[in-house]
Write an enzyme that holds these catalytic residues in place. Sequence first.
Site, mmCIF file in Angstrom:
data_model
loop_
_atom_site.group_PDB
_atom_site.id
_atom_site.type_symbol
_atom_site.label_atom_id
_atom_site.label_comp_id
_atom_site.label_asym_id
_atom_site.label_seq_id
_atom_site.Cartn_x
_atom_site.Cartn_y
_atom_site.Cartn_z
ATOM 1 N N PHE A 119 7.713 -4.194 -1.315
ATOM 2 C CA PHE A 119 6.643 -3.210 -1.373
ATOM 3 C C PHE A 119 7.045 -2.044 -2.269
ATOM 4 C CE2 PHE A 119 6.891 -4.967 2.931
ATOM 5 C CZ PHE A 119 5.600 -5.428 3.148
ATOM 6 N N CYS A 120 6.082 -1.528 -2.994
ATOM 7 C CA CYS A 120 6.203 -0.235 -3.660
ATOM 8 C C CYS A 120 4.813 0.377 -3.631
ATOM 9 C CB CYS A 120 6.786 -0.354 -5.077
ATOM 10 S SG CYS A 120 5.766 -1.228 -6.280
ATOM 11 N N GLY A 121 4.552 1.383 -4.430
ATOM 12 C CA GLY A 121 3.239 2.012 -4.402
ATOM 13 C C GLY A 121 2.113 1.058 -4.736
ATOM 14 N N ALA A 166 1.680 -0.350 -1.179
ATOM 15 C CA ALA A 166 1.335 0.437 0.005
ATOM 16 C C ALA A 166 0.146 1.361 -0.255
ATOM 17 C CB ALA A 166 2.542 1.251 0.464
#
Length: 161
Positions: free
Chosen positions: A64-66, A108
């Site tokens: 996950f990242c932005g 996210a």
Amino acid sequence: MKVAIGSDHNAFDLKETIKEFLGDTEHDVIDFGCYSKDAIDYPDVAFEVSKAISEGEVERGILFCGTGIGVSIAANKYPGIRAALTHDVYSAERAQLSNNAQIITMGAQIIGTEVAKKVVAAYLNVSWAEGSKRKIDKIVEKEKEFVSENFKSVVKDNNCC
């Protein structure tokens, strides 16, 4: 199944939620960070998860990242890794069924918690059926070709051998 999970600081909360969600399943989850909301660089986590898959420490990974884009790009730089950006159940299933992706990625700032849980469940509940084996084999062969050419270039540039 052993599953690696990791995120940058932008996705820390979602990673923790999914880690808790997976704790209620039969999967063994290994957290590769980050471990707080302190800023980190997403490639570091993506490379560690990719390495763990390459070395057989885990079978699959979730990053996950932005947006999910950065970790996907970083993971796909690791030889032998196929990471797929997924934000819906169908693409998560196809990541595994059609592409034998060892890693899925999500953003996210893009996906909600409940949808993320469904995406993760869909990805982990299917296995590659080798229906697209011919296509995956082409990708693997091209990657081997690039790695081989790059190795020759490195050796030549270092005046070695």
